[in-house]
Design an enzyme around this catalytic site. Sequence first.
Site, PDB file in Angstrom:
ATOM      1  N   TYR A   1      -4.955   3.909   7.818  1.00 32.95           N
ATOM      2  CA  TYR A   1      -6.324   3.371   7.945  1.00 32.95           C
ATOM      3  C   TYR A   1      -6.914   3.679   9.321  1.00 32.95           C
ATOM      4  CZ  TYR A   1      -3.826   1.027   4.297  1.00 32.95           C
ATOM      5  OH  TYR A   1      -3.032   0.796   3.236  1.00 32.95           O
TER       6      TYR A   1
ATOM      7  N   SER B   1       0.794  -1.233   0.000  1.00 31.17           N
ATOM      8  CA  SER B   1       0.000   0.000   0.000  1.00 31.17           C
ATOM      9  C   SER B   1       0.825   1.281   0.000  1.00 31.17           C
ATOM     10  CB  SER B   1      -0.937   0.028   1.203  1.00 31.17           C
ATOM     11  OG  SER B   1      -2.002  -0.869   0.989  1.00 31.17           O
TER      12      SER B   1
ATOM     13  N   LYS C   1       0.432   3.329  -2.990  1.00 33.67           N
ATOM     14  CA  LYS C   1      -0.755   4.175  -3.216  1.00 33.67           C
ATOM     15  C   LYS C   1      -0.389   5.663  -3.228  1.00 33.67           C
ATOM     16  CE  LYS C   1      -3.786   0.670  -1.126  1.00 33.67           C
ATOM     17  NZ  LYS C   1      -4.473   0.274   0.121  1.00 33.67           N
TER      18      LYS C   1
ATOM     19  N   VAL D   1       1.137  -3.631   3.865  1.00 30.06           N
ATOM     20  CA  VAL D   1       1.120  -4.924   4.585  1.00 30.06           C
ATOM     21  C   VAL D   1       2.404  -5.723   4.407  1.00 30.06           C
ATOM     22  CG1 VAL D   1      -1.384  -5.358   4.788  1.00 30.06           C
ATOM     23  CG2 VAL D   1      -0.161  -6.092   2.744  1.00 30.06           C
TER      24      VAL D   1
ATOM     25  N   TYR E   1      -3.608  -2.911 -10.332  1.00 34.80           N
ATOM     26  CA  TYR E   1      -3.465  -2.628  -8.895  1.00 34.80           C
ATOM     27  C   TYR E   1      -2.545  -3.645  -8.211  1.00 34.80           C
ATOM     28  CZ  TYR E   1      -4.819  -2.447  -3.962  1.00 34.80           C
ATOM     29  OH  TYR E   1      -4.797  -2.397  -2.591  1.00 34.80           O
TER      30      TYR E   1
END
Length: 311
Positions: free
Chosen positions: A236, A61, A64, A254, A188
């Site tokens: 998050y 992530s 991103k 992760v 992705y």
Amino acid sequence: MQELLTEIAEAAAANPDKGNVATYIPELAGIDPNQFGIAVALADGRVFTAGNADVPFSIQSVSKIFALALALGRVGDQLWYRVGREPSGLSFDSILLLEREDGIPRNPFINAGALVTTDTYLAGSTPREALGELLRFIRAACDDDSIHMNEKVAKSELATGHRNFSLAHYLASYGNLRASVDKVLGTYCHQCAIEMSCRQLALAGRFLVDAPRMPGLVSIERRRRINALMMTCGHYDGSGDFAFRVGMPGKSGVGGGILVISPSRASIAVWSPGLNKYGNSKLGTEAMEHFAHKTGWSVFGVPHGGEGAHV
Ligand code: DON
């Protein structure tokens, strides 16, 4: 700075509670949790490292951030019609709010929002072309052409990523995807499977540090906004906790990596594969908490006697 990083790496190595490695992407399940690296790229060009700072890991992530920069480069503020800018307070892969909020994900860092940013930079090109552009962006940011994607990790996530497929179908049902679900997911998962070491990631993060010698890949305003989103949404449902403990914008993955920005000062990458209950690196977070305490680099103010003086 070197002394501090060495101290942090030694404390991590000695800590028996390393958190739990993510197992839902089978290819990542076998990673040795006894690894820890940290790298700091200062605004003046110096780089300091400790531990396994040159071992590549799956950035997941953290990608991103680069995807968001690319999507904003493509469509600018138009992106905000399709994805929000609020923390979700839910896990990174949650589908809960999507129904209540008409298929507009809360922010670009939860998986649903990231699928929209991927769809945005993918528009009008093939996945190969779009991923090529993403890699060019990252390679330019860290001035390193060796950055690559791990095909096995991408395939492993594609074969098992039922939740992400659900999120993508849900987005598509609201008309919030332009490309097909398969194309978006394929892109992705490859994006998430980019591998970098702490040293490479710290260097790549310099485009978010507001300083004269940093790579100028995005405008000042965009840099500020990406940092704001990292602070509010980068971890998050653990974003508040990270802001409380570290006080700097950060983005986790992760794979156990975290990229942290000290505006005007430095780009910092830390990696330890074991995760905490939010799915963010456990020892990485603890290391950054220690780092912030020692340097006084929280954006919320330098503590009395804090300095950054010894850097
Ligand atoms: O989509 C996923 O589930 C992964 N490719 C990335 C998630 C992730 O890294 C969440 N971060 N802590």
